[in-house]
Design a protein around this motif. Structure first.
Motif, PDB file in Angstrom:
ATOM      1  N   GLN A 154      47.590  52.978  53.827  1.00  0.00           N
ATOM      2  CA  GLN A 154      47.468  51.534  53.984  1.00  0.00           C
ATOM      3  C   GLN A 154      46.046  51.080  53.689  1.00  0.00           C
ATOM      4  OE1 GLN A 154      49.506  50.791  57.919  1.00  0.00           O
ATOM      5  NE2 GLN A 154      50.658  49.381  56.643  1.00  0.00           N
ATOM      6  N   ASP A 155      45.069  51.831  54.180  1.00  0.00           N
ATOM      7  CA  ASP A 155      43.676  51.514  53.857  1.00  0.00           C
ATOM      8  C   ASP A 155      43.466  51.521  52.343  1.00  0.00           C
ATOM      9  OD1 ASP A 155      42.775  51.093  56.415  1.00  0.00           O
ATOM     10  OD2 ASP A 155      41.753  53.034  56.614  1.00  0.00           O
ATOM     11  N   ALA A 156      43.992  52.552  51.692  1.00  0.00           N
ATOM     12  CA  ALA A 156      43.804  52.669  50.243  1.00  0.00           C
ATOM     13  C   ALA A 156      44.483  51.515  49.513  1.00  0.00           C
ATOM     14  CB  ALA A 156      44.359  54.008  49.758  1.00  0.00           C
ATOM     15  N   SER A 157      45.641  51.083  50.007  1.00  0.00           N
ATOM     16  CA  SER A 157      46.371  50.001  49.357  1.00  0.00           C
ATOM     17  C   SER A 157      45.621  48.682  49.473  1.00  0.00           C
ATOM     18  CB  SER A 157      47.767  49.872  49.977  1.00  0.00           C
ATOM     19  OG  SER A 157      48.498  48.859  49.343  1.00  0.00           O
ATOM     20  N   PHE A 158      45.118  48.377  50.669  1.00  0.00           N
ATOM     21  CA  PHE A 158      44.370  47.131  50.845  1.00  0.00           C
ATOM     22  C   PHE A 158      43.016  47.171  50.141  1.00  0.00           C
ATOM     23  CE2 PHE A 158      47.175  46.636  54.658  1.00  0.00           C
ATOM     24  CZ  PHE A 158      47.770  45.449  54.253  1.00  0.00           C
ATOM     25  N   ALA A 159      42.422  48.352  50.048  1.00  0.00           N
ATOM     26  CA  ALA A 159      41.108  48.475  49.418  1.00  0.00           C
ATOM     27  C   ALA A 159      41.184  48.491  47.900  1.00  0.00           C
ATOM     28  CB  ALA A 159      40.416  49.755  49.902  1.00  0.00           C
ATOM     29  N   ALA A 160      42.360  48.744  47.340  1.00  0.00           N
ATOM     30  CA  ALA A 160      42.512  48.896  45.892  1.00  0.00           C
ATOM     31  C   ALA A 160      42.158  47.616  45.151  1.00  0.00           C
ATOM     32  CB  ALA A 160      43.949  49.303  45.569  1.00  0.00           C
ATOM     33  N   PRO A 161      41.741  47.720  43.895  1.00  0.00           N
ATOM     34  CA  PRO A 161      41.400  46.528  43.120  1.00  0.00           C
ATOM     35  C   PRO A 161      42.596  45.571  43.045  1.00  0.00           C
ATOM     36  CG  PRO A 161      40.743  48.520  41.947  1.00  0.00           C
ATOM     37  CD  PRO A 161      41.564  48.962  43.117  1.00  0.00           C
ATOM     38  N   PRO A 162      42.403  44.294  43.365  1.00  0.00           N
ATOM     39  CA  PRO A 162      43.522  43.351  43.268  1.00  0.00           C
ATOM     40  C   PRO A 162      43.976  43.125  41.828  1.00  0.00           C
ATOM     41  CG  PRO A 162      41.477  42.199  43.801  1.00  0.00           C
ATOM     42  CD  PRO A 162      41.184  43.658  43.887  1.00  0.00           C
ATOM     43  N   ASP A 163      43.068  43.377  40.884  1.00  0.00           N
ATOM     44  CA  ASP A 163      43.403  43.217  39.462  1.00  0.00           C
ATOM     45  C   ASP A 163      42.891  44.433  38.708  1.00  0.00           C
ATOM     46  OD1 ASP A 163      44.005  42.346  36.919  1.00  0.00           O
ATOM     47  OD2 ASP A 163      42.438  40.799  36.846  1.00  0.00           O
ATOM     48  N   PRO A 164      43.598  45.581  38.820  1.00  0.00           N
ATOM     49  CA  PRO A 164      43.136  46.813  38.158  1.00  0.00           C
ATOM     50  C   PRO A 164      43.279  46.689  36.644  1.00  0.00           C
ATOM     51  CG  PRO A 164      45.312  47.128  39.104  1.00  0.00           C
ATOM     52  CD  PRO A 164      44.877  45.769  39.529  1.00  0.00           C
ATOM     53  N   GLN A 165      42.144  46.485  35.958  1.00  0.00           N
ATOM     54  CA  GLN A 165      42.229  46.177  34.536  1.00  0.00           C
ATOM     55  C   GLN A 165      42.289  47.425  33.660  1.00  0.00           C
ATOM     56  OE1 GLN A 165      40.043  42.887  32.987  1.00  0.00           O
ATOM     57  NE2 GLN A 165      39.822  41.895  34.965  1.00  0.00           N
ATOM     58  N   SER A 166      41.571  48.461  34.005  1.00  0.00           N
ATOM     59  CA  SER A 166      41.662  49.668  33.184  1.00  0.00           C
ATOM     60  C   SER A 166      42.996  50.355  33.450  1.00  0.00           C
ATOM     61  CB  SER A 166      40.509  50.622  33.499  1.00  0.00           C
ATOM     62  OG  SER A 166      40.722  51.286  34.734  1.00  0.00           O
ATOM     63  N   GLN A 167      43.482  51.064  32.460  1.00  0.00           N
ATOM     64  CA  GLN A 167      44.756  51.761  32.628  1.00  0.00           C
ATOM     65  C   GLN A 167      44.654  52.818  33.714  1.00  0.00           C
ATOM     66  OE1 GLN A 167      47.557  50.709  31.040  1.00  0.00           O
ATOM     67  NE2 GLN A 167      48.643  52.084  32.438  1.00  0.00           N
ATOM     68  N   ALA A 168      43.481  53.432  33.830  1.00  0.00           N
ATOM     69  CA  ALA A 168      43.298  54.466  34.849  1.00  0.00           C
ATOM     70  C   ALA A 168      43.414  53.872  36.252  1.00  0.00           C
ATOM     71  CB  ALA A 168      41.931  55.142  34.676  1.00  0.00           C
TER      72      ALA A 168
END
Length: 504
Positions: A154-168
């Motif tokens: 859950q921490d990782a999900s909330f911390a993740a970039p809201p707009d992950p632009q690179s494919q990685a």
């Protein structure tokens, strides 16, 4: 996951105030089957006290896990709390409450609202006429809660970039969602479709019978409007009065609903920036609030500010804080302060707002709000886009809704990878039901105002009541809304057609 938790914002009363002694109300008993037992410990655990003049009793109702196969013997236990005022007279019946989510606790909401108008709670006119019944829907809170997301995930999900632009970055987020979905599937398997809204609506009729009411009176906020609308379609003859505040439009498909939310949050954020310009004494980022937030997100992408608990104030956490602040106009100043303080190296305000939304506890654990939120939303959804379609919509919505579009597109990933069968809810008329009041707020971010007339029209018996205000849901925010809703709930007087209540 981020913008899916559409619960009504509630605030616990200040525990420093002194509550008077609570005595038995002497109100008439009901003829229902619920085995009520005193539970003053529930408000004491939540708030530190009971509300003056209120008694609290709790019960559980056993319901079939699958209403389509009631003979298999498997059951869920639905938890309820009944709150009664010592001033109750001329009792009409029970008023069931749901705060939305899906995943919000109706038990908690009813406790908070029992403290009355001084704390933005229920008016005395309502508590004098109704038993207040809060319930946790199946899989939520105290009702056989579904819990399958590890705190670190859950921490990782909330911390993740809201707009992950690179494919990685995008692939990393897909992998995280697949892990979460896999863990939930491994733990609950064939139960997953049983957390659907339609199943929960059947539960509501069991609750109606358990409290001894011939007809249902109901106040549902946000997702609670979808639950109420589903009930009205399934049991139109059992409806006495339904208030649906903060409408979800059941006719929208999953993609349309997500885009509607993107539009709503973008509009609410623009309203926040307008407020900043108009009240610079209350908004330290007033010069250009949108730029201040986008700059904070950009800075955090390369050098996130560390918090005192070891977390980093990543763009994800900042974005959740922004989402959280838009649910009530009173939180706008908190967002402005949090962004200003973050620039000075202090992320405390960001984490306070984000954790309030995520229901993250100081020890790093979470309530089951988002476990249930995923289970219900995905059980309800049989038209989720594919991963590739999400990626395409991410780019398209970024152009249309600069701050929220990409994030709301990415927010569809969990249901794109969710295991289990689906059980979508009905979307049609409540033929044979009495008038239903649908309340909309013009500045609502999570359930945009446009949904209000759409839901009322779909039901066929809906009547629109408008609040020209900000934030998520309207009742009991202003005297105009209170008067209209209370008149309907108590006397079944439908608000006048086209009634629009001013912001203040």
């Amino acid at each position: 996951m981020v913008a899916a938790g559409c619960t009504v914002p509630t605030f616990a009363p200040n525990g420093s105030s002194q509550a008077g002694p609570v005595t038995s109300s002497g109100a008439p008993t009901t003829n229902g089957t619920a085995d009520w037992q005193p539970c003053p410990d529930v408000p004491k655990d939540l708030v530190g006290q009971t509300a003056p003049g209120m008694t609290y009793d709790c019960a559980e109702v056993s319901v079939p896990r699958d209403w389509n196969d009631q003979n298999n013997g498997e059951k869920y236990a639905i938890s309820m709390i009944r709150i009664r005022s010592s001033k109750q007279s001329g009792r009409i019946g029970s008023l069931l409450l749901n705060p939305g989510g899906p995943g919000g606790s109706g038990v908690d909401l009813s406790v908070y609202l029992s403290f009355g108008e001084a704390f933005n709670g229920l008016p005395t006119e309502i508590t004098n006429k109704f038993d207040i019944i809060g319930f946790d829907p199946r899989g939520v809170g105290r009702s056989d809660p579904i819990k399958c997301i590890a705190p670190d995930d859950q921490d990782a999900s909330f911390a993740a970039p809201p707009d992950p632009q690179s494919q990685a970055e995008f692939d990393e987020l897909v992998a995280l969602n697949k892990k979460i979905a896999g863990d939930c599937g491994a733990k609950y398997g064939d139960q997953l479709p049983l957390f659907s809204t339609e199943q929960a609506a059947h539960d509501m009729d069991a609750l109606r019978q358990a409290v001894g009411d011939d007809k249902l009176s109901y106040l549902g906020f946000s997702y609670g409007t979808l639950l109420g609308a589903t009930y009205a379609q399934l049991y139109p003859k059992n409806v006495r009065a339904l208030v649906l505040d903060g409408a979800v439009d059941p006719k929208e498909n999953f993609v349309e609903g997500s885009e509607t939310q993107a539009k709503g949050f973008e509009r609410a954020f623009t309203n926040f920036t307008t407020w900043c310009k108009a009240t610079p004494d209350k908004c330290p980022i007033a010069a250009d609030a949108r730029k201040a937030v986008t700059d904070a997100l950009a800075a955090a992408a390369t050098k996130p500010v560390p918090g005192s608990d070891g977390r980093q104030a990543t763009p994800g956490w900042i974005f959740v804080a922004v989402i959280s602040s838009l649910y009530t106009e009173s939180s706008w100043a908190k967002l402005a302060d949090a962004v200003a303080e973050l620039k000075q190296g202090n992320p405390k305000g960001v984490f306070t707002l984000a954790d309030q939304y995520a229901e993250r506890k100081p020890d790093g654990t979470y309530s089951n709000l988002f476990d249930a939120n995923l289970a219900v939303n995905c059980a309800d959804t049989d038209d989720a886009p594919t991963i590739d379609e999400v990626r395409k919509l991410q780019g398209e919505w970024r152009q249309k809704y600069p701050l929220f579009g990409a994030a709301l597109a990415v927010g569809m990933l969990p249901c794109a990878v969710w295991p289990g069968e689906r059980d979508p809810y009905p979307a049609g008329a409540a033929a044979g039901a009495p008038p239903i009041v649908v309340v909309g707020t013009t500045g609502d971010p999570a359930t945009p105002y446009e949904n209000t007339a759409d839901l009322a029209s779909m039901l066929g018996v809906g009547h629109v009541l408008t609040w020209e205000g900000e934030g998520h849901t309207a009742y009991p925010s202003t005297p105009c809304i209170v008067k209209a809703v209370d008149g309907y709930l108590i006397d079944l007087k439908v608000p006048q057609a086209g009634l629009r209540c001013p912001a203040k």
